[in-house]
Design an enzyme around this catalytic site. Structure first.
Site, short mmCIF file in Angstrom:
data_model
loop_
_atom_site.label_atom_id
_atom_site.label_comp_id
_atom_site.label_asym_id
_atom_site.label_seq_id
_atom_site.Cartn_x
_atom_site.Cartn_y
_atom_site.Cartn_z
N HIS A 153 1.06 5.05 -2.38
CA HIS A 153 0.48 5.81 -3.42
C HIS A 153 1.64 6.63 -4.08
CE1 HIS A 153 -3.98 5.76 -2.04
NE2 HIS A 153 -3.24 5.44 -0.90
N GLY A 167 -9.37 8.03 -0.97
CA GLY A 167 -10.27 9.23 -0.91
C GLY A 167 -11.07 9.50 0.55
N HIS A 227 0.68 -1.14 -0.05
CA HIS A 227 0.12 0.04 0.03
C HIS A 227 0.90 1.33 -0.16
CE1 HIS A 227 -4.07 2.02 1.37
NE2 HIS A 227 -3.22 2.78 1.23
N GLU A 281 -10.93 3.21 7.82
CA GLU A 281 -9.76 4.08 8.15
C GLU A 281 -10.36 5.32 8.85
OE1 GLU A 281 -8.35 5.94 4.74
OE2 GLU A 281 -6.13 6.61 5.77
N ASP A 312 1.54 3.64 3.06
CA ASP A 312 0.49 4.65 2.44
C ASP A 312 1.32 6.04 1.61
OD1 ASP A 312 -2.09 5.24 2.02
OD2 ASP A 312 -2.41 6.38 3.82
N ASP A 313 1.78 6.84 2.29
CA ASP A 313 2.27 7.93 1.71
C ASP A 313 3.71 8.53 2.07
OD1 ASP A 313 0.07 8.87 -0.21
OD2 ASP A 313 -1.05 8.50 1.90
N1 ADE Z 1 -5.23 8.81 -0.60
C1 ADE Z 1 -3.94 8.65 -0.38
N2 ADE Z 1 -3.71 8.48 0.76
C2 ADE Z 1 -4.84 8.17 1.39
C3 ADE Z 1 -5.27 7.40 2.64
N3 ADE Z 1 -4.67 7.26 3.61
N4 ADE Z 1 -6.79 7.30 2.72
C4 ADE Z 1 -7.50 7.60 1.52
N5 ADE Z 1 -7.15 7.90 0.41
C5 ADE Z 1 -6.05 8.30 0.48
ZN ZN Z 2 -3.88 4.84 0.96
#
Ligand code: ADE
Ligand code: ZN
Length: 348
Positions: free
Chosen positions: A25, A182, A23, A212, A290-291
């Site tokens: 992005h 999102g 996971h 989440e 995630d990011d």
């Molecule tokens: N897009 C990027 N990170 C996200 C997240 N944690 N939850 C939902 N959409 C996302």
């Molecule tokens: Zn995500």
């Protein structure tokens, strides 16, 4: 040894582990230096120094830890996707950064609608650019990469449908799944049911951000109504025992991202994250970033946080790395090889 030396030494043990990322992005993985470069090249009016730019695109200590603030970073990030070269570059760099962190297998998800927006690039071009750069960087850096197309629930279902059809045409090119991302708190997934059903029939795997920023119910909805094989985050599943039971029985994989969960305000502190409770409940937990750029972390940091802050034993971490490989969307023959190699390297 000083405290700093101890943390560094400990972090190095996590750096050395072979890793699996399910996971991550692309749009949350841009290097700050690259953003500054792109801003200069394309005359984008953003703060010209790293520190001020960082406040717009990365979580700061003084930031309010809310999902709205977390999502707001993507609005600035959308300014950067100005040319095919930019999209090629950020894709290559995301994979190079994963390789440096000893990630052996990565599913990199990207949002075609986000990448196409600034210059109105056709969605099919954006998808082709990411696929070709991912292939090149995967071979160059020795990371096995598969791609996931993300669509946002707070954006149009019509565009999501276009993305799903285009993705389905590229399964053989390594674009293997569709993801719903999102604003889960304010936007239902119901308008997307049909799109995901058809995507699955067309050969795409399905993963859904659920539980989440929304309630546990969204996890059961993702599994039963949308056909999710994996759940993005899903940490709020712990609020409903019957849904924990459902996910345990199905062995649905949870793509947990500890730092992101804390920074987006789900839990008051890192220590109250339910990672170990999820494991104790028999859920199929995996650990992911995630990011990484927005959160200023690597997967090594997340492994460190899981074991050092949340007290997950390292042997369990190693099992979870293999579990991630087993839950991956790679083709079955490749999966067997990956799992065997990891078990050998992790001495399991
Ligand atoms: N897009 C990027 N990170 C996200 C997240 N944690 N939850 C939902 N959409 C996302
Ligand atoms: Zn995500």
């Amino acid at each position: 040894m000083s405290a700093v030396e101890r943390v560094t030494a400990s972090l190095n043990t996590y750096r050395a582990l072979p890793k699996v990322e399910l996971h991550r992005h692309l749009e949350g993985s841009l290097r700050l230096d690259t953003m500054l470069d792109i801003a200069t090249q394309h005359g984008i009016t953003i703060p010209a120094d790293v520190l001020r730019l960082s406040t717009l695109v990365q979580i700061q200590e003084e930031d309010k830890l809310t999902f709205q603030n977390f999502l707001s970073k993507f609005n600035t990030l959308r300014l950067f996707y100005r040319s095919p070269d930019v999209i090629h570059r950020i894709t290559r760099e995301a994979i190079e950064d994963a390789a440096k962190d000893n990630v052996k297998y990565m599913e990199l998800r990207f949002t075609p609608v986000a990448l196409s927006r600034a210059e109105r690039f056709p969605l099919h071009d954006v998808i082709d650019w990411v696929i070709s750069s991912a292939k090149e960087a995967s071979e160059k850096h020795g990371v096995i990469v598969r791609l996931i197309a993300s669509v946002n629930r707070h954006e149009s279902a019509e565009l999501a449908e276009q993305v799903a059809w285009l993705a389905a045409d590229h399964v053989k090119d390594g674009l293997v799944a569709l993801d719903l991302a999102g604003n889960e708190a304010d936007f239902p997934s119901q308008p997307f049911y049909g799109i995901f059903k058809e995507a699955k029939q067309a050969g795409l795997h399905v993963t859904i951000h659920a539980g989440e920023w929304g309630p546990a119910y969204n996890v059961s909805e993702a599994i039963e109504e949308i056909g999710a094989e994996r759940i993005g985050h899903g940490v709020r599943v712990m609020e409903d025992e019957s849904i924990v039971k459902l996910a345990r029985e199905r062995q649905t994989a949870f793509e947990v991202c500890i730092t992101s969960n804390y920074q987006s305000g789900i839990f008051e502190s890192l220590e109250t994250h339910p990672l170990t409770q999820m494991l104790d409940a028999g859920l199929n937990v995996t650990i992911n970033t995630d990011d990484p750029s927005i959160s200023r972390i690597t997967l090594s940091h997340e492994y460190y946080t899981a074991c050092e802050d949340l007290k997950m034993p390292q042997t369990i971490l190693k099992q979870r790395i293999v579990a991630a490989a087993k839950a991956s969307f790679i083709e079955e023959t490749e999966k067997e090889k990956l799992v065997k190699q990891l078990e050998k390297d992790l001495k399991l």
